[in-house]
Write a protein that holds these residues in place. Structure first.
Motif, short mmCIF file in Angstrom:
data_model
loop_
_atom_site.label_atom_id
_atom_site.label_comp_id
_atom_site.label_asym_id
_atom_site.label_seq_id
_atom_site.Cartn_x
_atom_site.Cartn_y
_atom_site.Cartn_z
N LEU A 83 10.75 4.58 9.62
CA LEU A 83 9.35 5.01 8.31
C LEU A 83 8.07 4.02 9.09
O LEU A 83 7.08 4.69 8.80
CB LEU A 83 9.16 5.68 7.01
N ILE A 84 8.32 3.22 8.74
CA ILE A 84 6.89 2.39 8.86
C ILE A 84 6.05 1.76 9.96
O ILE A 84 5.13 1.32 10.15
CB ILE A 84 6.58 1.47 7.60
N HIS A 85 7.37 1.55 11.17
CA HIS A 85 7.19 1.86 12.20
C HIS A 85 6.56 2.73 13.29
O HIS A 85 5.23 2.08 13.82
CB HIS A 85 8.27 1.16 12.55
N LYS A 86 6.58 3.94 13.31
CA LYS A 86 6.13 4.68 13.81
C LYS A 86 4.31 5.43 12.92
O LYS A 86 3.96 6.05 13.68
CB LYS A 86 7.18 5.28 14.42
N PHE A 87 5.13 5.30 11.96
CA PHE A 87 4.12 5.93 11.58
C PHE A 87 2.69 5.13 10.06
O PHE A 87 3.36 3.87 9.85
CB PHE A 87 4.24 7.70 10.34
N ASP A 88 1.91 5.34 10.17
CA ASP A 88 1.03 4.80 8.65
C ASP A 88 0.99 5.97 7.29
O ASP A 88 1.34 7.15 8.14
CB ASP A 88 -0.17 4.71 9.65
N TRP A 89 0.68 5.70 6.69
CA TRP A 89 1.44 6.49 4.81
C TRP A 89 0.20 7.13 4.41
O TRP A 89 -0.76 5.80 4.50
CB TRP A 89 2.39 6.66 4.62
N LYS A 90 -1.00 8.47 4.05
CA LYS A 90 -1.74 8.59 3.16
C LYS A 90 -1.59 9.59 2.56
O LYS A 90 -0.24 10.28 2.60
CB LYS A 90 -3.21 9.00 4.16
N ILE A 91 -2.00 8.88 0.98
CA ILE A 91 -1.49 9.64 -0.52
C ILE A 91 -2.31 11.25 -0.42
O ILE A 91 -3.29 11.21 0.51
CB ILE A 91 -1.61 9.38 -2.05
N LYS A 92 -0.45 12.28 -0.90
CA LYS A 92 -1.30 13.93 -0.77
C LYS A 92 -3.12 13.18 -1.49
O LYS A 92 -2.56 13.52 -2.67
CB LYS A 92 -0.34 14.40 -1.30
N GLY A 93 -3.78 14.53 -1.43
CA GLY A 93 -5.06 14.31 -2.20
C GLY A 93 -6.45 13.29 -1.57
O GLY A 93 -7.00 13.50 -2.48
N GLY A 94 -5.68 12.51 -1.02
CA GLY A 94 -6.69 11.38 -0.51
C GLY A 94 -6.51 10.71 -1.85
O GLY A 94 -8.34 9.86 -1.97
N ILE A 95 -5.35 10.28 -2.58
CA ILE A 95 -5.87 9.64 -3.96
C ILE A 95 -5.99 8.48 -2.96
O ILE A 95 -5.19 7.77 -2.17
CB ILE A 95 -4.73 9.82 -4.76
N ARG A 96 -6.23 7.35 -3.83
CA ARG A 96 -6.20 5.74 -3.16
C ARG A 96 -5.80 4.83 -3.22
O ARG A 96 -5.10 5.04 -4.68
CB ARG A 96 -8.06 5.09 -3.35
N ALA A 97 -5.10 4.25 -2.26
CA ALA A 97 -4.00 3.58 -2.78
C ALA A 97 -3.79 2.50 -4.27
O ALA A 97 -2.54 2.79 -5.00
CB ALA A 97 -3.90 2.45 -1.64
N GLN A 98 -4.36 1.71 -4.71
CA GLN A 98 -4.71 1.19 -5.66
C GLN A 98 -4.65 2.02 -7.15
O GLN A 98 -4.95 1.58 -7.88
CB GLN A 98 -6.11 0.48 -5.79
N TYR A 99 -5.14 3.15 -6.64
CA TYR A 99 -4.61 4.43 -7.76
C TYR A 99 -3.83 4.96 -8.27
O TYR A 99 -3.44 6.50 -9.62
CB TYR A 99 -6.71 5.65 -7.92
N MET A 100 -2.64 5.05 -7.47
CA MET A 100 -1.43 5.39 -7.23
C MET A 100 -0.81 5.19 -8.61
O MET A 100 -1.07 4.26 -9.45
CB MET A 100 -0.55 4.71 -6.05
N ASP A 101 0.67 6.44 -8.90
CA ASP A 101 0.61 6.42 -10.09
C ASP A 101 1.85 5.46 -9.75
O ASP A 101 3.42 6.53 -8.82
CB ASP A 101 0.69 8.04 -10.93
N MET A 102 2.39 4.69 -10.40
CA MET A 102 3.46 3.69 -9.97
C MET A 102 4.48 3.92 -10.82
O MET A 102 5.29 2.47 -11.77
CB MET A 102 3.01 2.30 -9.70
N THR A 103 4.23 4.81 -12.78
CA THR A 103 4.63 4.43 -13.92
C THR A 103 6.83 5.20 -13.38
O THR A 103 6.66 5.60 -12.15
CB THR A 103 4.18 5.05 -14.42
N ASP A 104 7.31 4.31 -14.41
CA ASP A 104 8.58 4.78 -13.92
C ASP A 104 9.15 6.22 -14.67
O ASP A 104 9.04 6.77 -15.55
CB ASP A 104 9.59 3.67 -13.93
N LYS A 105 10.47 7.04 -14.55
CA LYS A 105 10.64 7.56 -15.17
C LYS A 105 12.23 7.70 -15.49
O LYS A 105 13.14 7.35 -14.72
CB LYS A 105 10.59 8.89 -15.00
#
Length: 519
Positions: free
Chosen positions: A479-501
């Motif tokens: 998945l990381i070899h062939k593709f780069d990845w962007k968050i849906k909605g244009g959210i910047r990486a540093q503002y991702m929700d990284m909390t757990d459930k």
């Protein structure tokens, strides 16, 4: 007057519990004192202190009461381990004494706790099923034989991602990884796909697998107050029964089709997939397990990555349940951490490109041994986000003395892997995603290094460790070899929700929805 009587009774209950907890050593010199812990309320004990994220709240309590802690939950004594030293005492020094299971009420539907390898106590039957898994299902020889199957299913994953890349549509990373893992397992077991990408027809099966994992991890008052079991206050037993019945019907259909084909075919019936292999074993007059055993084993392996008669379906259920959710969640967390830390993503991708060179091919299994940084990414993900937060709960078979305290017979044993991964005495800057910490450290997750046991240790260690290890590296690398990845909605990486459930498996609070961009 009634209020005064109630206050008097509550005071008596509280005093009695305080008195029993403070008992020191008996005349025999044997420890009789429970490990320290917060004082319980009458009747309900410490249930309110668990909160909606018990791994966090118990980690906080351990800072006050220590790495070996006791709580009272209704009529149950819970013992919580939060350090590698205590984990080693439990699963190495006294492994046999803690090798039984604390079985949630919901897992007793269809008598599963007596026929499932995950929940049954250690004994001759458990050893036979464990040996089947070790020698026939997840041995290095069997994994080598099924290498082409995994390559084929990962290529189907890449084709799906490529289609989304062309359309610019986001992917639910965890759900997509679960589909791939389910199909690896279902082809390994039945030689057919049981799930499809973006297919409503297969969504019901995946939902049942996920529902069973959710039910397994849900807090249930009936587990701590036996008098409430007939009432099923949360409805978990009823839900478990419905889901199990539906899963068994699916598995029975495939098993019965295979039995019919074998009875009407004159061709060679030598092992082709897991079902054939297990049915061949069952034909042996000296075989010590039945088709019921096989049924239930298959179910558990297919809800931890997503139940003809009861052990074949039980084996199948074990395989599906224990394999799907855990693997897909770990893959989702790894992708989220790499997107959240783009410099780590770049470093892992460059390592893969260096190994593959100018070849126009996908990342493959033989490449895994040549990418130490990618291996470190998986390890760091497992440290920060252990797949099964407390491991599958153990139960004490007898009273055991540990560190001068007594762990009483029948107590529930919980190992807080999340807290162990956050221990600053073991890990520097533990809340930071830092794969580099594993590059020069000879620490592995095979049950020998007790500061890092995401798959458990001792007799009840996860038997599918090798398969999970392969699938995690293979899917993440591709998945990381062939593709780069962007968050849906244009959210910047540093503002991702990284909390757990919290649940039986540790999920992201918000599913990772990402858009693939071809490199």
């Amino acid at each position: 007057m009634d209020y005064i009587l109630i206050l008097i009774l509550l005071s008596i209950f509280t005093w009695l519990y305080f008195f029993t907890r403070q008992l020191g050593r008996g005349k025999s010199g044997v420890a009789t004192q429970l490990p320290p812990g917060p004082y319980p309320l009458p009747i309900i004990g410490n249930i309110l202190e668990l909160g909606d994220k018990p791994h966090h709240s118990l980690a906080t309590l351990s800072k006050t009461y220590g790495p070996l802690m006791s709580l009272k939950l209704g009529s149950t004594t819970m013992i919580v381990a939060s350090s590698c030293e205590i984990a080693q005492e439990l699963f190495s020094t006294h492994d046999i004494s803690f090798s039984s299971r604390f079985v949630p009420c919901a897992m007793m539907a269809f008598d599963r706790h007596n026929i499932s390898m995950v929940w049954m106590p250690v004994g001759d039957k458990w050893r036979r099923l464990r040996r089947i898994c070790k020698e026939h299902l997840f041995s290095i020889r069997q994994l080598d034989t099924s290498r082409f199957l995994r390559k084929q299913k990962v290529q189907e994953l890449l084709d799906f991602v490529q289609g989304r890349c062309l359309s610019g549509k986001p992917i639910n990373v965890g759900e997509t990884a679960a589909t791939t893992t389910l199909n690896v397992l279902s082809n390994y077991i039945f030689s057919t796909n049981l799930a499809q990408y973006d297919s409503p027809s297969s969504q019901e099966f995946k939902n049942m697998v996920w529902a069973m994992m959710e039910i397994t991890g849900a807090q249930n008052l009936a587990d701590y107050f036996p008098v409430l079991r007939p009432l099923d206050p949360h409805g978990l037993f009823r839900r478990s029964k419905r889901c199990t019945k539906k899963l068994l019907a699916i598995f029975d259909k495939h098993i019965n089709q295979r039995l019919h084909a074998r009875s009407t075919s004159s061709s060679d019936t030598s092992s082709k997939d897991l079902t054939d292999l297990l049915l061949n074993i069952n034909k042996d007059p000296n075989a010590s397990f039945s088709l019921d055993d096989i049924r239930h084993l298959i179910v558990i392996r297919c809800v931890k990555i997503l139940m003809a008669t009861r052990i074949l379906s039980s084996l199948v259920q074990d395989l599906f349940l224990a394999g799907t959710d855990t693997t897909s969640n770990t893959l989702e967390w790894a992708m989220a951490e790499l997107i959240h830390n783009p410099e780590k993503m770049l470093k892992a991708r460059e390592e893969i490109k260096k190994v593959i060179g100018n070849d126009d091919r996908a990342f493959e299994e033989p490449d895994v041994s040549r990418v130490p940084y990618l291996q470190a990414v998986i390890k760091e993900t497992l440290r920060l986000h252990p797949p099964v937060t407390f491991l599958v709960p153990h139960k004490a078979i007898t009273d055991v003395e540990i560190k001068g305290y007594v762990v009483p017979k029948d107590s529930q044993i919980m190992c807080n892997l999340w807290a162990m991964g956050q221990d600053p005495n073991v890990w520097s800057d533990p809340q930071r995603f830092e794969p580099e910490r594993f590059l020069d450290a000879e620490i592995d997750f095979k049950g020998r290094d007790f500061e890092f046991i995401p798959f458990g240790a001792g007799r009840r260690m996860c038997p599918r460790l090798l398969l999970a290890d392969i699938m995690l590296h293979l899917m993440l690398g591709c998945l990381i070899h062939k593709f780069d990845w962007k968050i849906k909605g244009g959210i910047r990486a540093q503002y991702m929700d990284m909390t757990d459930k919290f649940g039986f498996t540790l999920k992201k609070n918000m599913p990772l929805m990402a858009i693939p961009v071809e490199l």
